[in-house]
Motif scaffolding. Structure first.
Motif, PDB file in Angstrom:
ATOM      1  N   GLU A   1      45.531   3.858  86.404  1.00 27.86           N
ATOM      2  CA  GLU A   1      45.350   4.795  85.335  1.00 27.86           C
ATOM      3  C   GLU A   1      44.876   4.222  83.937  1.00 27.86           C
ATOM      4  N   LEU A   2      44.702   3.092  83.759  1.00 27.04           N
ATOM      5  CA  LEU A   2      44.220   2.812  82.615  1.00 27.04           C
ATOM      6  C   LEU A   2      42.846   2.428  82.580  1.00 27.04           C
ATOM      7  N   GLU A   3      42.119   2.415  83.446  1.00 32.02           N
ATOM      8  CA  GLU A   3      40.794   1.827  83.861  1.00 32.02           C
ATOM      9  C   GLU A   3      39.678   2.251  82.593  1.00 32.02           C
ATOM     10  N   ASP A   4      40.128   3.364  82.050  1.00 35.55           N
ATOM     11  CA  ASP A   4      39.121   3.954  80.925  1.00 35.55           C
ATOM     12  C   ASP A   4      39.715   3.561  79.646  1.00 35.55           C
ATOM     13  N   ALA A   5      40.695   2.736  79.535  1.00 34.23           N
ATOM     14  CA  ALA A   5      41.567   2.492  78.055  1.00 34.23           C
ATOM     15  C   ALA A   5      40.519   1.634  77.375  1.00 34.23           C
ATOM     16  N   GLU A   6      41.021   1.510  76.046  1.00 33.47           N
ATOM     17  CA  GLU A   6      40.592   0.500  75.236  1.00 33.47           C
ATOM     18  C   GLU A   6      41.435  -0.389  74.819  1.00 33.47           C
ATOM     19  N   TRP A   7      41.120  -1.796  74.963  1.00 35.08           N
ATOM     20  CA  TRP A   7      42.018  -2.920  74.834  1.00 35.08           C
ATOM     21  C   TRP A   7      41.668  -3.977  73.635  1.00 35.08           C
ATOM     22  N   VAL A   8      42.650  -4.528  73.133  1.00 39.19           N
ATOM     23  CA  VAL A   8      42.678  -5.477  72.232  1.00 39.19           C
ATOM     24  C   VAL A   8      43.526  -6.711  72.655  1.00 39.19           C
ATOM     25  N   LEU A   9      43.080  -7.797  72.751  1.00 38.81           N
ATOM     26  CA  LEU A   9      43.831  -8.993  73.009  1.00 38.81           C
ATOM     27  C   LEU A   9      43.700 -10.018  72.114  1.00 38.81           C
ATOM     28  N   ASN A  10      44.753 -10.828  72.073  1.00 39.33           N
ATOM     29  CA  ASN A  10      45.171 -12.068  71.225  1.00 39.33           C
ATOM     30  C   ASN A  10      44.951 -13.260  72.301  1.00 39.33           C
ATOM     31  N   TRP A  11      43.704 -13.151  72.795  1.00 43.49           N
ATOM     32  CA  TRP A  11      43.477 -14.107  73.774  1.00 43.49           C
ATOM     33  C   TRP A  11      41.976 -14.811  73.469  1.00 43.49           C
ATOM     34  N   ASP A  12      41.674 -16.140  73.991  1.00 41.51           N
ATOM     35  CA  ASP A  12      40.376 -16.653  73.416  1.00 41.51           C
ATOM     36  C   ASP A  12      39.185 -15.982  74.264  1.00 41.51           C
TER      37      ASP A  12
ATOM     38  N   ILE B   1      36.953  -4.490  75.527  1.00 46.26           N
ATOM     39  CA  ILE B   1      37.957  -5.555  75.631  1.00 46.26           C
ATOM     40  C   ILE B   1      37.858  -6.219  74.195  1.00 46.26           C
ATOM     41  N   HIS B   2      38.431  -5.978  73.331  1.00 50.46           N
ATOM     42  CA  HIS B   2      38.261  -6.521  71.777  1.00 50.46           C
ATOM     43  C   HIS B   2      39.073  -8.007  71.759  1.00 50.46           C
ATOM     44  N   LEU B   3      38.631  -8.766  70.878  1.00 46.76           N
ATOM     45  CA  LEU B   3      39.477  -9.918  70.882  1.00 46.76           C
ATOM     46  C   LEU B   3      39.792 -10.177  69.648  1.00 46.76           C
ATOM     47  N   ALA B   4      41.004 -10.427  69.122  1.00 49.16           N
ATOM     48  CA  ALA B   4      41.677 -10.774  67.854  1.00 49.16           C
ATOM     49  C   ALA B   4      42.099 -12.022  67.740  1.00 49.16           C
TER      50      ALA B   4
ATOM     51  N   ASP C   1      44.833   3.975  69.506  1.00 50.42           N
ATOM     52  CA  ASP C   1      44.883   4.310  71.026  1.00 50.42           C
ATOM     53  C   ASP C   1      44.581   2.829  71.998  1.00 50.42           C
ATOM     54  N   MET C   2      44.376   1.772  71.284  1.00 49.14           N
ATOM     55  CA  MET C   2      44.078   0.599  72.139  1.00 49.14           C
ATOM     56  C   MET C   2      45.692   0.275  72.756  1.00 49.14           C
ATOM     57  N   LEU C   3      45.031  -0.507  74.000  1.00 43.14           N
ATOM     58  CA  LEU C   3      46.446  -1.174  74.571  1.00 43.14           C
ATOM     59  C   LEU C   3      46.373  -2.509  74.564  1.00 43.14           C
ATOM     60  N   SER C   4      47.184  -3.436  74.450  1.00 38.62           N
ATOM     61  CA  SER C   4      47.424  -4.644  74.747  1.00 38.62           C
ATOM     62  C   SER C   4      48.221  -5.331  75.751  1.00 38.62           C
ATOM     63  N   ILE C   5      48.439  -6.452  75.966  1.00 40.78           N
ATOM     64  CA  ILE C   5      49.012  -7.280  76.856  1.00 40.78           C
ATOM     65  C   ILE C   5      49.901  -8.432  76.124  1.00 40.78           C
ATOM     66  N   PHE C   6      51.306  -8.404  76.467  1.00 44.81           N
ATOM     67  CA  PHE C   6      52.119  -9.403  75.698  1.00 44.81           C
ATOM     68  C   PHE C   6      53.056  -9.667  76.729  1.00 44.81           C
ATOM     69  N   PRO C   7      53.344 -11.036  76.510  1.00 43.38           N
ATOM     70  CA  PRO C   7      54.165 -11.643  77.529  1.00 43.38           C
ATOM     71  C   PRO C   7      55.647 -10.931  77.170  1.00 43.38           C
ATOM     72  N   TRP C   8      56.743 -10.991  78.271  1.00 44.09           N
ATOM     73  CA  TRP C   8      57.783  -9.997  78.297  1.00 44.09           C
ATOM     74  C   TRP C   8      58.903 -10.660  77.048  1.00 44.09           C
ATOM     75  N   PRO C   9      59.035 -11.940  76.676  1.00 43.54           N
ATOM     76  CA  PRO C   9      59.860 -12.302  75.698  1.00 43.54           C
ATOM     77  C   PRO C   9      59.337 -11.517  74.124  1.00 43.54           C
ATOM     78  N   LEU C  10      57.988 -11.774  74.091  1.00 43.84           N
ATOM     79  CA  LEU C  10      57.535 -11.087  72.786  1.00 43.84           C
ATOM     80  C   LEU C  10      57.787  -9.567  72.791  1.00 43.84           C
ATOM     81  N   VAL C  11      57.851  -8.850  73.860  1.00 45.66           N
ATOM     82  CA  VAL C  11      57.902  -7.568  73.932  1.00 45.66           C
ATOM     83  C   VAL C  11      59.582  -7.258  73.537  1.00 45.66           C
ATOM     84  N   GLU C  12      60.467  -8.174  74.045  1.00 44.77           N
ATOM     85  CA  GLU C  12      61.727  -7.949  73.731  1.00 44.77           C
ATOM     86  C   GLU C  12      61.958  -8.065  72.525  1.00 44.77           C
ATOM     87  N   VAL C  13      61.237  -9.033  71.684  1.00 48.29           N
ATOM     88  CA  VAL C  13      61.578  -9.219  70.411  1.00 48.29           C
ATOM     89  C   VAL C  13      61.125  -8.273  69.380  1.00 48.29           C
TER      90      VAL C  13
END
Length: 316
Positions: A185-196, A219-222, A236-248
């Motif tokens: 369902e997220l195929e057309d979303a815009e993403w920003v990632l804190n990855w290299d 896929i934007h990189l920051a 409306d950008m999405l990102s991917i975070f490790p779960w411990p960061l989500v919890e914090v």
């Protein structure tokens, strides 16, 4: 080549000028200039170019600066190890730390480390590969804690897996896609990632392609977690975070982990160091403190604290 000559050359590279290097070393500019000229004479090669705009390095100079920093760094580690054996642990420990680890496990690890080695000065760098690899290469960084670089038998770095964790797709709480249940369902979303940038291929493979999805067009990189947080909180950008960061940060930043059925991505966190460079006593102590924090957190009687560690699997 003499040690004071290499020290002077490295100081010029660090400060940008002979005058500033001399000041940092506590010598006169004339003495610093003499050290460089003697080194150039010994090597029969020009190392620096003196111009009206300041000092620039020749190819010979740039190559030698790398080796000078390695030599000086190894000598500093040798002194620190001998001090530790005498019961006088001191010196400096330079560490690259991936941003989400800095926000989760780092503060308690530092407190524990400071209790054991109060005389050691800590220096931290944001642990993106583009930041830490040059410093690992020239010896100005002891090790890095984060995503390992791409594996290669010829790699100049060694990776020791520390722990793994799962990740989540995050968005602001009122995002139009906040209740999506599948990645498709997220195929057309815009993403920003804190990855290299070097991680783009693994992002595409691990997150999207192996699930039969097309790779998102944008896929934007920051190179800053703070930038990512600001963007996903107000766009409306999405990102991917490790779960411990989500919890914090989820409650503090008004963010939301999408209730997806799939496991998004497994994040491997490794200790990355220059091949053949064993950890110093201070480095070994710091890593032991980090392992203790994670292990004790996972077994904590406090449910909130235990939740931070529920997705972590220690590998070392």
């Amino acid at each position: 080549m003499k040690l004071h000559q290499l020290t002077t050359l490295a100081a010029i590279a660090d400060t940008g000028s002979i005058r500033a290097a001399a000041r940092s070393l506590g010598v006169s500019p004339a003495a610093a200039t003499k050290a460089v000229r003697e080194l150039e004479a010994d090597l029969r090669a020009p190392l620096v170019i003196r111009g009206t705009s300041g000092i620039t390095f020749t190819d010979y100079g740039r190559a030698l600066v790398v080796h000078a920093r390695l030599v000086l760094g190894q000598l500093a580690r040798a002194e620190a190890e001998l001090d530790s054996m005498r019961g006088r642990a001191a010196g400096k420990l330079s560490i690259g730390v991936t941003p989400w680890v800095a926000l989760t496990f780092l503060p308690e690890t530092v407190k524990r480390f400071r209790e054991r080695m109060p005389e050691v000065q800590l220096e931290f760098f944001e642990g993106l590969l583009a930041v830490v690899q040059p410093r690992l290469r020239d010896g100005s960084l002891d090790f890095s804690i984060g995503r390992p670089p791409p594996a290669s038998p010829q790699s100049e770095f060694q990776n020791v897996p520390l722990f793994s964790t799962h990740s989540a797709v995050v968005a602001r709480r009122d995002h139009p896609l906040a209740q999506c249940r599948t990645l498709l369902e997220l195929e057309d979303a815009e993403w920003v990632l804190n990855w290299d940038p070097a991680s783009r291929e693994s992002i595409s493979e691990n997150v999207f392609l192996r699930r039969g999805m097309k790779v998102p067009r944008t896929i934007h990189l920051a190179h800053s977690l703070a930038i990512v947080l600001g963007l996903i909180a107000h766009t409306d950008m999405l990102s991917i975070f490790p779960w411990p960061l989500v919890e914090v940060i989820s409650s503090k930043e008004n963010l939301w982990a999408l209730p997806l059925r799939e496991t998004v991505d497994e994040t491997l966190v490794s200790v990355v160091s220059r091949r053949g460079a064993p950890p110093s006593p201070a480095g070994a102590c710091f890593l032991e403190c980090l392992r203790e924090v994670i292990d004790e957190g996972a077994r904590s009687d406090n449910p909130e604290r235990r939740r931070l560690f529920h997705s972590i699997e220690l590998l070392l």
